[in-house]
Design a protein around this motif. Structure first.
Motif, short mmCIF file in Angstrom:
data_model
loop_
_atom_site.label_atom_id
_atom_site.label_comp_id
_atom_site.label_asym_id
_atom_site.label_seq_id
_atom_site.Cartn_x
_atom_site.Cartn_y
_atom_site.Cartn_z
N GLY A 276 0.87 -1.19 -0.01
CA GLY A 276 0.11 -0.23 0.17
C GLY A 276 0.75 1.30 0.22
O GLY A 276 0.45 2.36 -0.69
N HIS A 277 1.97 1.26 0.76
CA HIS A 277 2.87 2.37 0.81
C HIS A 277 3.55 2.79 -0.65
O HIS A 277 3.46 3.81 -1.08
CB HIS A 277 4.20 2.25 1.89
CG HIS A 277 4.72 3.40 2.28
ND1 HIS A 277 5.74 4.14 1.59
CD2 HIS A 277 4.38 4.20 3.19
CE1 HIS A 277 5.96 4.99 2.26
NE2 HIS A 277 5.02 5.37 3.34
N HIS A 278 3.83 1.75 -1.23
CA HIS A 278 4.57 1.62 -2.46
C HIS A 278 3.22 2.16 -3.50
O HIS A 278 3.69 3.23 -4.40
CB HIS A 278 5.05 0.38 -2.99
CG HIS A 278 5.49 0.48 -4.35
ND1 HIS A 278 6.74 1.13 -4.83
CD2 HIS A 278 4.92 -0.01 -5.54
CE1 HIS A 278 6.75 0.74 -6.06
NE2 HIS A 278 5.97 0.31 -6.69
N SER A 279 2.18 1.76 -3.39
CA SER A 279 1.20 2.21 -4.34
C SER A 279 0.88 3.66 -4.05
O SER A 279 0.40 4.43 -5.12
CB SER A 279 -0.28 1.24 -3.68
OG SER A 279 -1.29 1.72 -4.55
N GLY A 280 0.81 4.25 -2.84
CA GLY A 280 0.39 5.44 -2.52
C GLY A 280 1.52 6.42 -3.47
O GLY A 280 1.23 7.51 -3.91
N ARG A 281 2.76 5.85 -3.35
CA ARG A 281 4.05 6.82 -4.11
C ARG A 281 3.40 6.83 -5.61
O ARG A 281 3.65 7.56 -6.17
CB ARG A 281 5.12 6.30 -4.06
CG ARG A 281 5.55 6.50 -2.51
CD ARG A 281 7.06 6.36 -2.40
NE ARG A 281 7.48 4.82 -2.66
CZ ARG A 281 8.15 4.41 -3.21
NH1 ARG A 281 8.66 5.04 -4.42
NH2 ARG A 281 8.29 3.03 -3.32
N ARG A 282 3.03 5.67 -6.06
CA ARG A 282 2.58 5.52 -7.59
C ARG A 282 1.35 6.42 -7.75
O ARG A 282 1.38 7.07 -8.94
CB ARG A 282 2.41 4.06 -7.86
CG ARG A 282 1.81 3.76 -9.38
CD ARG A 282 2.94 3.41 -10.40
NE ARG A 282 2.41 3.28 -11.42
CZ ARG A 282 2.01 2.24 -12.21
NH1 ARG A 282 2.12 1.01 -11.49
NH2 ARG A 282 1.77 2.32 -13.36
#
Length: 111
Positions: A49-55
């Motif tokens: 989810g954290h990675h998704s937030g950056r994307r």
């Protein structure tokens, strides 16, 4: 770049409905300890989810005409996650819960 399909237009609208946080707001949230404390970790130690937030921030800041098929696929993933997660809302005050923190990593603040 190929002309966007009706499906892409629908995806864009659904994504904009699901992501109710501004890019700067998401970036600030992703720096918090609460943001980093939730979610399934991938190989590098960062949660999915954290990675998704950056994307999500990258997609929101991109010109719509420059979005790729991969961007639209990620937008569909975000919409699906937000809808599934909202259906699992716990009872009571959710202000300081992992449930809310996870959603916020995906760009949606249910509060």
């Amino acid at each position: 770049m190929a002309a966007k399909t009706d499906d892409d237009q629908d995806t864009w609208r659904e994504f904009k409905d699901a992501v109710n946080m501004a890019p700067a707001e998401i970036e600030k949230w992703l720096e918090s300890d609460e943001s980093k404390s939730v979610g399934a970790k991938s190989g590098g130690g960062e949660s999915v989810g954290h990675h998704s937030g950056r994307r999500i921030v990258e997609i929101l800041r991109a010109k719509k005409a420059d979005l790729t098929d991969d961007d639209y696929a990620h937008m569909r993933k975000v919409v699906g996650y937000v809808h599934r997660h909202l259906a699992q809302r716990p009872s009571g005050d959710v202000t300081e819960t992992p449930w809310r923190y996870s959603l916020m990593n995906w760009g949606h603040d249910p509060a």
